[in-house]
Structure formats: C-alpha cells, structure tokens
Design a protein around this motif. Structure first.
Motif, PDB file in Angstrom:
ATOM      1  N   GLU A   1      74.049  36.532  21.943  1.00  0.00           N
ATOM      2  CA  GLU A   1      72.821  35.738  22.063  1.00  0.00           C
ATOM      3  C   GLU A   1      72.290  35.706  23.488  1.00  0.00           C
ATOM      4  N   ALA A   2      72.481  36.810  24.207  1.00  0.00           N
ATOM      5  CA  ALA A   2      71.875  36.957  25.538  1.00  0.00           C
ATOM      6  C   ALA A   2      70.568  37.714  25.357  1.00  0.00           C
ATOM      7  N   PRO A   3      69.466  37.184  25.898  1.00  0.00           N
ATOM      8  CA  PRO A   3      68.169  37.797  25.636  1.00  0.00           C
ATOM      9  C   PRO A   3      67.951  39.136  26.348  1.00  0.00           C
ATOM     10  N   LEU A   4      66.988  39.904  25.845  1.00  0.00           N
ATOM     11  CA  LEU A   4      66.496  41.113  26.526  1.00  0.00           C
ATOM     12  C   LEU A   4      65.085  40.800  27.019  1.00  0.00           C
ATOM     13  N   PHE A   5      64.792  41.206  28.246  1.00  0.00           N
ATOM     14  CA  PHE A   5      63.471  40.958  28.824  1.00  0.00           C
ATOM     15  C   PHE A   5      62.695  42.263  28.945  1.00  0.00           C
ATOM     16  N   ILE A   6      61.367  42.110  28.923  1.00  0.00           N
ATOM     17  CA  ILE A   6      60.464  43.227  29.212  1.00  0.00           C
ATOM     18  C   ILE A   6      59.752  42.899  30.527  1.00  0.00           C
ATOM     19  N   ASP A   7      59.686  43.883  31.410  1.00  0.00           N
ATOM     20  CA  ASP A   7      59.081  43.658  32.727  1.00  0.00           C
ATOM     21  C   ASP A   7      58.120  44.804  33.015  1.00  0.00           C
ATOM     22  N   VAL A   8      57.177  44.571  33.940  1.00  0.00           N
ATOM     23  CA  VAL A   8      56.227  45.601  34.355  1.00  0.00           C
ATOM     24  C   VAL A   8      55.874  45.353  35.816  1.00  0.00           C
TER      25      VAL A   8
ATOM     26  N   ARG B   1      49.261  45.164  27.834  1.00  0.00           N
ATOM     27  CA  ARG B   1      49.633  45.914  26.617  1.00  0.00           C
ATOM     28  C   ARG B   1      51.136  46.160  26.565  1.00  0.00           C
ATOM     29  N   ILE B   2      51.690  46.497  27.710  1.00  0.00           N
ATOM     30  CA  ILE B   2      53.136  46.785  27.753  1.00  0.00           C
ATOM     31  C   ILE B   2      53.945  45.519  27.457  1.00  0.00           C
ATOM     32  N   LEU B   3      53.575  44.428  28.121  1.00  0.00           N
ATOM     33  CA  LEU B   3      54.321  43.184  27.881  1.00  0.00           C
ATOM     34  C   LEU B   3      54.172  42.732  26.431  1.00  0.00           C
ATOM     35  N   GLN B   4      52.949  42.853  25.890  1.00  0.00           N
ATOM     36  CA  GLN B   4      52.731  42.435  24.491  1.00  0.00           C
ATOM     37  C   GLN B   4      53.590  43.274  23.540  1.00  0.00           C
ATOM     38  N   ALA B   5      53.677  44.565  23.823  1.00  0.00           N
ATOM     39  CA  ALA B   5      54.517  45.423  22.961  1.00  0.00           C
ATOM     40  C   ALA B   5      55.971  44.972  23.030  1.00  0.00           C
ATOM     41  N   GLY B   6      56.425  44.611  24.217  1.00  0.00           N
ATOM     42  CA  GLY B   6      57.796  44.114  24.354  1.00  0.00           C
ATOM     43  C   GLY B   6      57.993  42.808  23.598  1.00  0.00           C
TER      44      GLY B   6
ATOM     45  N   GLY C   1      48.919  58.226  29.305  1.00  0.00           N
ATOM     46  CA  GLY C   1      49.914  58.882  28.441  1.00  0.00           C
ATOM     47  C   GLY C   1      51.283  58.261  28.652  1.00  0.00           C
ATOM     48  N   TYR C   2      51.587  57.894  29.897  1.00  0.00           N
ATOM     49  CA  TYR C   2      52.891  57.266  30.148  1.00  0.00           C
ATOM     50  C   TYR C   2      52.933  55.857  29.546  1.00  0.00           C
ATOM     51  N   VAL C   3      51.824  55.125  29.662  1.00  0.00           N
ATOM     52  CA  VAL C   3      51.781  53.789  29.049  1.00  0.00           C
ATOM     53  C   VAL C   3      52.025  53.914  27.537  1.00  0.00           C
ATOM     54  N   ASP C   4      51.391  54.916  26.931  1.00  0.00           N
ATOM     55  CA  ASP C   4      51.601  55.132  25.487  1.00  0.00           C
ATOM     56  C   ASP C   4      53.070  55.446  25.187  1.00  0.00           C
ATOM     57  N   LEU C   5      53.672  56.257  26.050  1.00  0.00           N
ATOM     58  CA  LEU C   5      55.087  56.595  25.847  1.00  0.00           C
ATOM     59  C   LEU C   5      55.959  55.336  25.930  1.00  0.00           C
ATOM     60  N   VAL C   6      55.667  54.489  26.926  1.00  0.00           N
ATOM     61  CA  VAL C   6      56.436  53.247  27.075  1.00  0.00           C
ATOM     62  C   VAL C   6      56.289  52.402  25.805  1.00  0.00           C
ATOM     63  N   ILE C   7      55.036  52.271  25.349  1.00  0.00           N
ATOM     64  CA  ILE C   7      54.773  51.375  24.220  1.00  0.00           C
ATOM     65  C   ILE C   7      55.288  51.962  22.903  1.00  0.00           C
TER      66      ILE C   7
ATOM     67  N   ALA D   1      58.337  43.262  20.070  1.00  0.00           N
ATOM     68  CA  ALA D   1      59.652  43.820  19.709  1.00  0.00           C
ATOM     69  C   ALA D   1      60.778  42.819  19.960  1.00  0.00           C
ATOM     70  N   GLY D   2      60.409  41.565  20.296  1.00  0.00           N
ATOM     71  CA  GLY D   2      61.423  40.506  20.403  1.00  0.00           C
ATOM     72  C   GLY D   2      61.896  40.185  21.811  1.00  0.00           C
ATOM     73  N   MET D   3      61.213  40.733  22.832  1.00  0.00           N
ATOM     74  CA  MET D   3      61.657  40.493  24.207  1.00  0.00           C
ATOM     75  C   MET D   3      60.837  39.364  24.848  1.00  0.00           C
ATOM     76  N   ARG D   4      61.418  38.707  25.865  1.00  0.00           N
ATOM     77  CA  ARG D   4      60.680  37.737  26.678  1.00  0.00           C
ATOM     78  C   ARG D   4      60.089  38.462  27.880  1.00  0.00           C
ATOM     79  N   ALA D   5      58.870  38.091  28.254  1.00  0.00           N
ATOM     80  CA  ALA D   5      58.162  38.822  29.318  1.00  0.00           C
ATOM     81  C   ALA D   5      58.495  38.302  30.711  1.00  0.00           C
ATOM     82  N   LYS D   6      58.579  39.254  31.630  1.00  0.00           N
ATOM     83  CA  LYS D   6      58.642  38.986  33.071  1.00  0.00           C
ATOM     84  C   LYS D   6      57.608  39.900  33.715  1.00  0.00           C
ATOM     85  N   ILE D   7      57.213  39.606  34.940  1.00  0.00           N
ATOM     86  CA  ILE D   7      56.241  40.479  35.598  1.00  0.00           C
ATOM     87  C   ILE D   7      56.519  40.544  37.098  1.00  0.00           C
ATOM     88  N   HIS D   8      56.361  41.751  37.669  1.00  0.00           N
ATOM     89  CA  HIS D   8      56.261  41.909  39.125  1.00  0.00           C
ATOM     90  C   HIS D   8      54.762  41.856  39.423  1.00  0.00           C
TER      91      HIS D   8
END
Ligand code: NIG
Ligand code: FE
Length: 425
Positions: A225-232, A246-251, A199-205, A254-261
C-alpha cells in the motif's frame, strides 16, 4: 508489574515529536515541534507504543533494549520526498563548467544536463545502478533520512524507465530506508525525439504510463500500500503547461498521485495546473509569484522548495518559503539529490540552507523535513512524527538541543538511527 516492551528510549532532554494528528502543519503551527522535556518513547515491534514523560514511562515499562538518551535530543527520522538518487555516471565536468560561468540551463540546452545522465543510465545494468544508489542511500540514512522518494527520469525510453523502476523496487527490498517510487518519464525530451517533442509526450502517455502502472500493480509497493507518483518537469527545454497537464492527468487516470517540478527557472502556470489536479506536491517554486503562493496556501498541495539546488548553482535567489509559510501553505523540504542541480545527500544541510537563505526557523525546517515531508509522499498517517501507533523511525542526536541540526552545518547531527523499531547504529 511493568509491561515488557522491545525498546525504551528515555531521559532525553528534548523529545521532539513533530506531532500533528491526521494532517500536515501549516502557518504558525510549523513553529510547534511538539517538544516534551525529559521525554521517553516506548516501542513494540516496528511501532511506537507510548510517548511521554520519562519517569512515567520508566515506571510503566521495562524494555529488552533500553537507551539512556541523557544529553541527547530525539526527533523523527527525516523524510526526503524528492530525489533522483538512481543514476549512472556523474556530472563533475558540468560543475567545473558552471564555476567558469556556464549556467545550468545553457548546459542543458547544449545537450548536457539530464540527457548526459540519461546516456550513462541507459548504459548501466540494474546491478550497477542498485550498487551506486545503495552507497548514496547509506550516506543519506547515516545523515538521518529514514524514508526516501526516488524518481525515474534518466531512462527516457520505455525499456530504461522500466529498468529504473526495477532498480527502485530492488532498493526498497534491500535497503533499511523506506523507498517510494515516482514515475518521471517526462523529465526531458530525449535526443531521438528532439524534433518531435509531441511524439515523446504521446509515447509517455500511451506507452510508458500504462507500462509503469502495470509494473506497479505487480510490484511489492502495491502489495505494501505504498503509492506510485507521476511527475513532470514543467519548464522551458522540458514540457510546457499543456503537455504537463496531459501527462499528469494520464498518470492520475492510471491511479497515480501527481507531483510537479515547476517554476525552477520560469513561471508559466505550473502551480495552478498542479493544484487543479490536486497534486500532492509542487516542487522547486523559485519563480512562483505571490498569487501562485496564495493558490498553494489555499490548497492541500504541499509546497516543496529545494534550496540545495540554489546553493549548488550558486545563484542569489531562493524560493520564498518564508512567504509560503506566512501565507498558510504546507511547506516541506527535500534534497532533490541528483548529479546535476543538487549533488546533496544531506537533509541537515538542506535545513541549514533553508534557515539561512529562506528564513525558516529551526522548528519550521524540522517540521518541513519530517511530518510535512511524510505527507508530501502520502505517508503522513504512517510516519514522520513521534506519535502512538506510528512507525518507530527515530533519530537520537549528538546534541541536547534540536536547534543544532541546522545551526551547525556541514556536520552530521545524528548519533543513532532507529528504523522500524530496530536500532541500526
Ligand atoms: O529537480 N529540474 C529537473 N530535474 C532535476 C535536475 C535533474 C538533473 O539535473 O539531472 C531537479 O533539479
Ligand atoms: Fe528534481
């Protein structure tokens, strides 16, 4: 006739440019810091006009402000590409618990850790969060960090995550450091979704990512022109690989570049997932296998080990940054400053740890903290090295030899900071 410019720094015994036209450094190139002996750098406005031999530049330019850097090395401002510098409260009690034998994961599983900081951050006002983060950024800047990425991730509900984004924007407007925003709504599952992580993943997405993307469009980051990143945080007690993807793909959608922990305590496929999504960086990597290091080496995803975490947790293992460089991966370093796993504001200390425990040479650690770190936040064309046309973010060091940045430790190697062409101290 000499051309009149704004700033000329001359006579430095070591102008350490970290120059790398167009792309980050990997492999043996990371040992090359682009050293110019008896160097000079000419600045007009916010930008670097010329770089080269001191006598040559002194014969061509006269400056409104001239700095004789005799006996002092000059290098690019450090870029800290992974931070959680906005947070409420502190976790000093967890530090004491760990000294007495509790592990970071045990504390997190028992409801401390990120969730404890979440409570303090939810309770704090925008003004309070801006004030406490400003104090930390002031110290980071004094230690040489002129550009800092900042993540959300201590709100963990829509309202509080948006509050964190607002704080990050205010910091960029008020602080001399350049700030880059990262949306980390998926830092961990908040207590109210303990029994319903999906349910939380759905809320994030479905709610948070669209709201963060909308916020970004109206923010001055988009305007600049400074980017926004999505991280998980891809880890046990946080998000598994499928949820992370799924979370990174949704980001990304929506136009964000992905990062990951990923691979901080376990390794279950985060690296391959990140590379498949063309993530800009994959961070931590303590438990990444040789095969995963090879995947990174064959990609443009920047490997970002965070050795202040290992040092702070007092563990006897570190991400194998040596193997990453030898395999040909692009490696960056970062503090990961946060109140739990890495209460560390200092890029020089991170470099000192990386050299000692991960066997990076000083040159490799410096490239990892400047040009490669700039690429890890999408700004490698704009800053991170001393090259013509780049932003004039420069450090005049106290010592003549840049090796002293990491050779000494627990010190501040920086004497003078120049940010966007302005001499700050
Ligand atoms: O990068 N690992 C997840 N997130 C942070 C720690 C955050 C915290 O402990 O508050 C990290 O280490
Ligand atoms: Fe982190």
């Amino acid at each position: 006739m000499k051309t009149v410019i704004d700033l000329l720094i001359h006579n430095t015994p070591q102008l350490v440019t970290c120059a790398a036209p167009n792309s980050p450094k990997r492999g043996n190139d990371m040992q090359d810091v682009g050293l110019i002996e008896n160097g000079a750098v000419a600045v007009v406005g916010e930008k670097i006009l010329a770089v080269g031999d001191s006598n040559d530049l002194l014969s061509r330019y006269t400056a409104r402000q001239q700095i004789d850097a005799s006996g002092k090395a000059v290098c690019p401002g450090f870029v800290d590409p992974h931070t959680h510098v906005v947070f409420g409260g502190d976790r000093a009690h967890e530090f004491e618990m760990r000294i007495q034998g509790a592990s970071y994961v045990e504390i997190m599983a028992a409801g401390g850790g990120i969730v404890s900081t979440m409570r303090h951050t939810r309770d704090a006002s925008v003004a309070e969060l801006v004030a406490s983060a400003t104090r930390r950024l002031d110290e980071m800047l004094a230690l040489g960090s002129t550009t800092v990425e900042i993540k959300t991730g201590y709100g963990l509900d829509l309202k509080s995550e948006l509050k964190m984004l607002q704080v990050i924007e205010k910091l960029d407007q008020s602080h001399p450091c350049d700030i880059l925003p990262t949306f980390l709504g998926a830092h961990t599952v908040p207590p109210e979704y303990k029994d319903d992580p999906e349910g939380y993943v759905d809320l994030v997405i479905n709610d948070m990512i669209p709201a963060a993307a909308a916020w970004y469009q109206d923010s001055h980051f988009a305007a600049n022109e400074a980017p926004l990143f999505i991280d998980v945080f891809c880890e046990d007690h946080a998000f598994d690989v499928n949820q992370s993807r799924r979370i990174l793909q949704a980001g990304i959608d929506a136009g964000m570049r992905a990062k990951i922990h990923t691979d901080q305590f376990n390794s279950f496929g985060g690296v391959a997932t990140a590379v498949a999504l063309n993530a800009i960086s994959a961070d931590h990597l303590d438990f990444s296998s040789s095969a995963e290091i090879e995947i990174l080496a064959e990609s443009d995803t920047i490997a970002t080990p965070l050795p202040a975490v290992n040092f702070n947790l007092g563990v006897d293992y570190y991400a194998d940054a040596r193997q990453m460089i030898d395999a040909g991966a692009i490696v960056a370093l970062s503090t990961d400053i946060n109140p739990g796993s890495a209460p560390c504001l200092s890029m020089p200390l991170v470099m000192a740890i990386a050299c000692r425990f991960q066997k990076l040479l000083s040159a490799e650690a410096l490239n990892a903290s400047t040009i490669n770190a700039a690429h890890a936040i999408g700004l490698g064309q704009r800053l991170g090295s001393i090259e013509i046309g780049k932003q004039a973010d420069l450090l005049i060091l106290k010592e003549a030899d840049y090796h002293h940045i990491a050779y000494f430790f627990g010190h501040n190697p920086v004497e003078t900071i120049i940010k966007r062409g302005r001499v700050l101290s």
